[in-house]
Scaffold this active site. Structure first.
Site, PDB file in Angstrom:
ATOM      1  N   GLY A   1       6.312   4.714  30.197  1.00  0.00           N
ATOM      2  CA  GLY A   1       6.034   3.385  30.740  1.00  0.00           C
ATOM      3  C   GLY A   1       6.089   3.438  32.241  1.00  0.00           C
ATOM      4  O   GLY A   1       5.335   2.779  32.946  1.00  0.00           O
ATOM      5  N   CYS A   2       6.999   4.250  32.717  1.00  0.00           N
ATOM      6  CA  CYS A   2       7.172   4.351  34.152  1.00  0.00           C
ATOM      7  C   CYS A   2       6.526   5.605  34.652  1.00  0.00           C
ATOM      8  O   CYS A   2       6.227   5.718  35.819  1.00  0.00           O
ATOM      9  CB  CYS A   2       8.633   4.431  34.504  1.00  0.00           C
ATOM     10  SG  CYS A   2       9.379   5.945  34.025  1.00  0.00           S
TER      11      CYS A   2
END
Lengths: 272, 272
Positions: A108-109
Site C-alpha cells: 500500500g505504501c
C-alpha cells in the site's frame, strides 16, 4: 497544527479549480494525516502516518497486529501528546528491538522510507522552477494516465506512475501494487535516462500522501499530478516546498492545492 | 512461484462469482505482489512488497528516494535473485544502519509491520471456523461499507474499516488515510469491546494486500471482505490460512478468491 487545537479526520483548504472556462478558487476538503510515533515501555515501535482519530483503537490494533501485545489486557496505560503526535504506552512485555527491525514495507505504501535528515534537508529550500504548463495539457496527461495501464484494466487494483517532460506525453508508464513503488520506478527510470527532473511533472494514479511529495521534492520535480486527492499534510508541505500540487485530475479539469501559478489557465493570454 | 518461472504484473486465478442467480466459477486477474529484499553493500535496507517488474528502476528510485544514493552513478552493480526475491547491489556509500532505523510507516500502508515470527506462527495452522454467511448478507455489508463514511463523501480520499459479527451491520466504522490503519482501528476497537473475532468478518474499502490478510489471520477473523481486489500473494496466503477472501464487493455480487465454502449462495437450500 497549533497546540491544543483539535485536528479531525478532514481539513478544509482553499484550492484553485481549473476547468475549460478558466480558473477559480473554491473550498475543498482533504483527509488529515499526521506522523504518530508510538513508544511502548520507552521503546520506539513505529511512526504511523495516520488520521488522528480513534487513537487508542489504532494503537491497540497496531500493537496487536505487530505482535507486541496479545490482547487488550497487555496494553496497560497510554497517553497521547497531541502537540508532538506521540503516544507513550505501557505494555506487558517490552518490545524486542531486534524483532522491531524486521519491518516489512507494505505494498500500500511501497515503503515511504524517509530518513528524517534527508527529508529535512530536501525541504529546507523551496523549489524554484520556471516550468509552466497549460491547463489543457494537464487534462491530456490525466487522460493518458487513465488509459495507460492494460494491467489496471484487467485487475482494477494496480497503480501507475510516470514522469512527463514539460507536459509531453510520457513514453513509459510503470505499474505496481504499491503506489509509491510505481512512483519510484518512474523516477528511477528517469534517473537512468538522465532526464532533467527539474523540468518534469510526476504523474500518479494514487493519492498524494506526504511521502510521495517528499519523493518529488528530493528528485527536484516541481509539479505533482494525481488522479486522486492529496492528504492535508501534503498540501501543507507542498506549499512550503514550492511544489505545484494537482489532484482529482481525470481529464476534464482538476484542482490545484498548492502553487497554481505554474498552470496557465485555459483562455489565458498567450506568453504568460 | 516455482524457480525460473517469470512472474509478471498480473496473475490469473480461478474465483467464484456470487450473484443474485447463485455462484459460478470464473477466471480473474489480480496484481502480483512479492516481498523484494534490497541489500546494499551487504546491509539490508528494506523489504518492499511490490510488483516484480522494472526491478532495476524500482531499486534505483527507492534507494534515491530513501537517500542511500544521490544518483544513478552511485548505484554500481546489482543482481536479482528471483527465487528468493532478493536484490544485492553495490552503492557508493554503505547505508547507515542507524539512519535506516528511522523508517516512517506511510499512510498508504499504515504500517504493515509484521514480525516474521508472528506471521509465521499465525499462518502455521489454517483457520477452522464454522462461520457461514449468506451471499445476500455480504451485499448488504458492502452497501453499508460504501455509505458508511461521511468523510469519504467529502474527501474521496479516505479508507474505512469495520468488523461485522456474523454478518450483522457494524455499529462502528473507522476512517483513516491509511487502509491498514482503518483496519487496525476496527480490530483494536473490537478487542477493547471483547468481541469474539472468530465469528467476525473484516470489512475494508481498500485492497487486500498480504499484510491486511496477516492482520486478519493474527486476529483469528475467518472472512475478509473488500470493495477492491486482493493481490496474488493474499490469494495464495488466504488459501493456505483457511481465510475466506472476498473482493469487488460493491453491493451487487462479489468474488470469492479463497474458501468460498463459508458463503451460502442465493437460492441455495436452507440449512446448509
Amino acid at each position: 497544527m497549533s497546540q491544543g487545537e483539535e485536528l479531525g479526520a478532514v481539513v478544509e483548504f482553499k484550492a484553485v479549480r481549473f476547468t475549460d472556462a478558466g480558473a477559480r478558487e473554491e473550498t475543498v476538503h482533504v483527509p488529515s494525516e499526521v506522523p504518530l510515533t508510538v513508544e511502548a515501555n520507552g521503546v520506539e515501535v513505529a511512526t504511523l502516518l495516520c488520521t488522528p482519530t480513534e487513537i487508542p483503537s489504532l494503537v491497540l490494533g497496531f500493537l496487536f497486529s505487530a505482535g507486541v501485545v496479545r490482547g487488550p489486557e497487555e496494553l496497560r496505560e497510554w497517553s497521547v501528546d497531541p502537540t508532538r503526535w506521540k503516544v507513550e504506552c505501557t505494555v506487558a512485555r517490552t518490545p524486542d528491538v531486534e524483532l522491531l527491525g524486521k519491518r516489512v514495507y507494505t505494498s500500500g505504501c511501497g515503503k515511504g522510507v524517509m530518513f528524517a535528515t534527508v527529508a529535512e534537508l530536501a525541504g529546507r529550500r523551496p523549489l524554484d522552477s520556471p516550468l509552466r504548463v497549460p491547463a489543457a495539457r494537464i487534462d491530456d496527461l490525466a487522460r493518458a494516465l487513465q488509459g495507460a495501464s492494460p494491467h489496471y484494466r484487467r485487475t482494477r487494483g494496480i497503480h501507475t506512475g510516470a514522469v512527463s517532460l514539460e507536459g509531453e506525453l510520457p513514453e513509459r508508464w510503470f505499474d505496481d501494487v504499491g503506489r509509491h513503488n510505481a512512483v519510484d520506478k518512474a523516477i528511477g527510470d528517469a534517473l537512468f535516462r538522465g532526464v532533467d527532473l527539474s523540468r518534469c511533472l510526476l504523474l500518479s494514479s494514487g493519492r498524494t500522501s506526504s511521502e510521495v511529495l517528499h519523493k518529488a521534492r528530493r528528485a527536484g520535480i516541481p509539479v505533482v499530478l494525481s488522479r486522486s486527492v492529496p492528504t492535508h499534510q501534503s498540501v501543507l508541505r507542498a506549499r512550503d516546498m514550492g511544489i505545484t500540487l494537482l489532484g482529482r485530475a481525470k481529464g476534464a479539469g482538476f484542482l490545484a492545492y498548492a502553487h497554481p501559478e505554474r498552470i496557465v489557465p485555459n483562455g489565458a493570454p498567450a506568453g504568460r
